[in-house]
Design an enzyme around this catalytic site. Structure first.
Site, PDB file in Angstrom:
ATOM      1  N   HIS A  93     -18.915   6.277  -2.012  1.00 35.61           N
ATOM      2  CA  HIS A  93     -18.497   5.157  -2.508  1.00 35.61           C
ATOM      3  C   HIS A  93     -17.960   4.176  -0.911  1.00 35.61           C
ATOM      4  O   HIS A  93     -16.689   4.349  -0.688  1.00 35.61           O
ATOM      5  CB  HIS A  93     -16.804   5.453  -2.717  1.00 35.61           C
ATOM      6  CG  HIS A  93     -16.712   5.947  -3.844  1.00 35.61           C
ATOM      7  ND1 HIS A  93     -15.449   6.370  -5.175  1.00 35.61           N
ATOM      8  CD2 HIS A  93     -17.546   5.817  -5.036  1.00 35.61           C
ATOM      9  CE1 HIS A  93     -16.537   5.805  -6.599  1.00 35.61           C
ATOM     10  NE2 HIS A  93     -17.605   5.907  -6.620  1.00 35.61           N
TER      11      HIS A  93
ATOM     12  N   LEU B 215     -26.893   5.059  -7.644  1.00 34.71           N
ATOM     13  CA  LEU B 215     -25.132   4.140  -6.904  1.00 34.71           C
ATOM     14  C   LEU B 215     -24.476   4.057  -8.512  1.00 34.71           C
ATOM     15  O   LEU B 215     -24.345   4.478  -9.236  1.00 34.71           O
ATOM     16  CB  LEU B 215     -25.884   2.676  -7.769  1.00 34.71           C
ATOM     17  CG  LEU B 215     -27.466   2.014  -7.261  1.00 34.71           C
ATOM     18  CD1 LEU B 215     -27.684   0.974  -6.925  1.00 34.71           C
ATOM     19  CD2 LEU B 215     -27.089   1.737  -5.201  1.00 34.71           C
ATOM     20  N   ASP B 216     -23.322   3.553  -8.089  1.00 37.77           N
ATOM     21  CA  ASP B 216     -22.088   4.231  -8.804  1.00 37.77           C
ATOM     22  C   ASP B 216     -22.691   3.480 -10.225  1.00 37.77           C
ATOM     23  O   ASP B 216     -23.072   2.528 -10.300  1.00 37.77           O
ATOM     24  CB  ASP B 216     -21.035   3.172  -8.506  1.00 37.77           C
ATOM     25  CG  ASP B 216     -20.941   4.088  -7.073  1.00 37.77           C
ATOM     26  OD1 ASP B 216     -21.044   5.331  -6.884  1.00 37.77           O
ATOM     27  OD2 ASP B 216     -19.497   3.486  -6.181  1.00 37.77           O
ATOM     28  N   LYS B 217     -21.771   3.588 -11.467  1.00 40.30           N
ATOM     29  CA  LYS B 217     -21.913   3.133 -12.749  1.00 40.30           C
ATOM     30  C   LYS B 217     -21.934   0.987 -12.543  1.00 40.30           C
ATOM     31  O   LYS B 217     -23.103   0.745 -13.099  1.00 40.30           O
ATOM     32  CB  LYS B 217     -21.015   3.764 -13.372  1.00 40.30           C
ATOM     33  CG  LYS B 217     -21.513   2.733 -15.749  1.00 40.30           C
ATOM     34  CD  LYS B 217     -19.723   3.476 -15.462  1.00 40.30           C
ATOM     35  CE  LYS B 217     -19.353   2.711 -17.400  1.00 40.30           C
ATOM     36  NZ  LYS B 217     -18.724   2.664 -18.067  1.00 40.30           N
TER      37      LYS B 217
END
Length: 241
Positions: free
Chosen positions: A162, A64-66
């Site tokens: 993304h 998962l993105d930050k």
């Protein structure tokens, strides 16, 4: 944005599901899952707190993105990780995301099929819609609207980097708090993207493991400010107060 103060005990308290094969933890927004080039606080460095009696640390089954919060799946040993890797690669893990967008389409639901490719060879995470890219599909439905914003549920059918952020911007409704694919100014809203649930068919001939994560505080505050409330009897539906 500065990473939140966080310790191994905090991560232990955020375990949403645990069995002999896998864990699902509620990842906090603003904390990366692994160390970047400059190091720093990250979840992976705390996985020793999630052994729960096993000899090795669990490991990431996906990313998962930050700045994305919510359900993060970990494998507890090599065989489990191999199984999870195949499930994610074959699109068999169901994933549902919640987001707040700037603007909304006229329709209440739909599907976007738009191939994605790297926008720059120097930044592998920077993506763009490109007919020559990898096929990418996302289903979406609007759960609520108000004040120029929309609460949207996204279901990615593929797992590109993304993907939701690029597809949402391509539809003309960039995510609130997205400075890369939207137009969020420096110091503006935090990214409103939350991995609400996962459905993992970990064992054949058995029901999938289904796990949900509560919205992070900054998204809950936005929901409250706009008069949106959750109906816990039907977690996927929000309604105006």
């Amino acid at each position: 944005m500065t990473a939140p103060a966080f310790a191994p005990d905090d991560l232990t308290a955020r375990v949403l599901h645990r069995d002999g094969l896998m864990l699902v933890v509620d990842k906090p927004a603003g904390l990366p899952v692994h160390a970047g080039p400059k190091g720093g606080l990250n979840l992976e460095s705390m996985f020793h707190a999630l052994r729960f009696g096993l000899p090795r640390d669990p490991a990431l089954a996906h990313r998962l993105d930050k700045d994305t919060s919510g359900c993060l799946v970990l494998g507890r040993h090599r065989k489990a990780l191999a199984r999870l890797g195949k499930l994610f690669a074959n699109g068999r893990v169901g994933k549902t995301y919640w987001a707040v967008t700037r603007g909304a389409p006229e329709a209440d639901e739909g599907r976007i099929d738009a191939a994605l490719a790297k926008r720059s060879p120097d930044r592998g995470w920077w993506m763009a819609v490109d007919p020559a890219g990898q096929p990418s599909s996302t289903e979406w439905r609007v759960l609520a609207r108000g004040a120029g914003l929309a609460f949207v549920e996204f279901t990615p059918l593929t797992g590109r980097t993304h993907q939701i952020r690029v597809h949402a911007a391509h539809l003309g409704m960039p995510l609130l708090g997205d400075p890369i694919y939207g137009a969020e100014p420096a110091g503006g809203a935090r990214l409103h993207l939350h991995a609400r649930s996962v459905r993992v068919p970990m064992r054949e001939n058995q029901p999938p493991v289904t796990v949900t994560a509560p919205p992070p505080p900054h998204m809950a505050e936005t929901f409250a400010a706009l008069g949106w409330r959750v109906d816990e009897a039907e977690p996927a539906l929000y309604a105006p107060v």
